[in-house]
Design a protein around this motif. Structure first.
Motif, short mmCIF file in Angstrom:
data_model
loop_
_atom_site.label_atom_id
_atom_site.label_comp_id
_atom_site.label_asym_id
_atom_site.label_seq_id
_atom_site.Cartn_x
_atom_site.Cartn_y
_atom_site.Cartn_z
N MET A 162 23.48 -19.78 -22.35
CA MET A 162 23.28 -21.22 -22.20
C MET A 162 22.78 -21.56 -20.80
O MET A 162 23.47 -21.32 -19.81
CB MET A 162 24.60 -21.96 -22.46
CG MET A 162 24.48 -23.47 -22.38
SD MET A 162 23.57 -24.20 -23.74
CE MET A 162 24.68 -23.92 -25.08
N LEU A 163 21.56 -22.11 -20.73
CA LEU A 163 21.00 -22.58 -19.47
C LEU A 163 21.25 -24.08 -19.38
O LEU A 163 20.93 -24.82 -20.32
CB LEU A 163 19.49 -22.32 -19.41
CG LEU A 163 18.78 -22.87 -18.18
CD1 LEU A 163 19.13 -22.06 -16.94
CD2 LEU A 163 17.27 -22.89 -18.39
N ILE B 179 11.49 -11.54 -19.60
CA ILE B 179 11.88 -10.90 -20.86
C ILE B 179 12.57 -9.59 -20.51
O ILE B 179 12.11 -8.85 -19.63
CB ILE B 179 10.66 -10.67 -21.75
CG1 ILE B 179 10.09 -12.03 -22.16
CG2 ILE B 179 11.01 -9.83 -22.98
CD1 ILE B 179 8.80 -11.97 -22.91
N ALA B 180 13.70 -9.32 -21.13
CA ALA B 180 14.46 -8.10 -20.86
C ALA B 180 13.64 -6.87 -21.22
O ALA B 180 12.87 -6.88 -22.19
CB ALA B 180 15.77 -8.11 -21.64
N MET C 238 11.62 -16.85 -25.33
CA MET C 238 12.12 -17.05 -26.66
C MET C 238 13.31 -17.98 -26.61
O MET C 238 14.43 -17.55 -26.41
CB MET C 238 12.51 -15.73 -27.28
CG MET C 238 11.37 -14.84 -27.60
SD MET C 238 11.95 -13.38 -28.41
CE MET C 238 11.07 -12.19 -27.46
N LEU C 239 13.04 -19.24 -26.76
CA LEU C 239 14.10 -20.23 -26.78
C LEU C 239 14.56 -20.40 -28.22
O LEU C 239 13.75 -20.35 -29.14
CB LEU C 239 13.59 -21.56 -26.25
CG LEU C 239 13.07 -21.52 -24.81
CD1 LEU C 239 12.48 -22.85 -24.45
CD2 LEU C 239 14.19 -21.16 -23.87
N LEU D 219 19.36 -19.67 -24.81
CA LEU D 219 18.39 -18.62 -24.55
C LEU D 219 18.60 -17.45 -25.49
O LEU D 219 19.74 -17.08 -25.79
CB LEU D 219 18.50 -18.15 -23.10
CG LEU D 219 18.38 -19.23 -22.02
CD1 LEU D 219 18.62 -18.64 -20.65
CD2 LEU D 219 17.04 -19.92 -22.10
N ALA D 220 17.51 -16.85 -25.92
CA ALA D 220 17.59 -15.69 -26.81
C ALA D 220 18.17 -14.49 -26.05
O ALA D 220 18.06 -14.40 -24.83
CB ALA D 220 16.20 -15.35 -27.34
#
Length: 143
Positions: A63-64, A121-122, A1-2, A97-98
């Protein structure tokens, strides 16, 4: 999920793709693909000809940041350039990043000129079953 950034940032990115080498203060953009594969997001960056030592992948909060530098190939003193089309300089891309992604478990691989970043995904964002008590009996309902 960007998560999408503002449209003016996209315009800046497009302007950076105009001819000219990237510098550390004004890097060129790098092409990428992003997709979901099961329980992870995969981002593939095209970075052909980049020495793995010239790659830098960081994550800070959501932030990536990916940075890379393509340096000129060593040449003899007698070499005379006939054609030069390969872009040199610094390339960079930042992605927001979400919160549903697990930034603690990011992995990155570099092979055949492609940097592949995988972000799981968490657990807290995955669907799960919730049990509901109905008149003293416990039933499982879909959430």
């Amino acid at each position: 999920m960007l998560m999408r950034t503002d449209p003016f940032r996209e315009l800046d990115r497009l302007a950076q793709q105009l001819p000219g080498p990237g510098t550390w203060s004004r890097p060129s953009a790098m092409p990428m693909d992003a997709y979901r594969d099961g329980d992870q997001y995969v981002i593939a960056f095209d970075l052909p000809g980049i020495d793995p030592d010239a790659l830098d992948v960081d994550v800070e909060r959501n932030m990536l940041t990916v940075k890379a530098e393509r340096r000129p190939l060593p040449r003899s003193e007698n070499a005379q350039t006939e054609l030069s089309e390969r872009p040199l300089g610094v390339f960079s891309r930042q992605l927001v990043l979400a919160d549903t992604l697990d930034t603690e478990q990011i992995s990155a691989d570099y092979q055949a000129g492609v940097l592949t970043v995988r972000i799981p995904i968490a657990e807290r964002a995955k669907p799960r079953k919730i049990s509901v008590n109905v008149g003293g009996d416990r039933k499982v309902l879909d959430s």
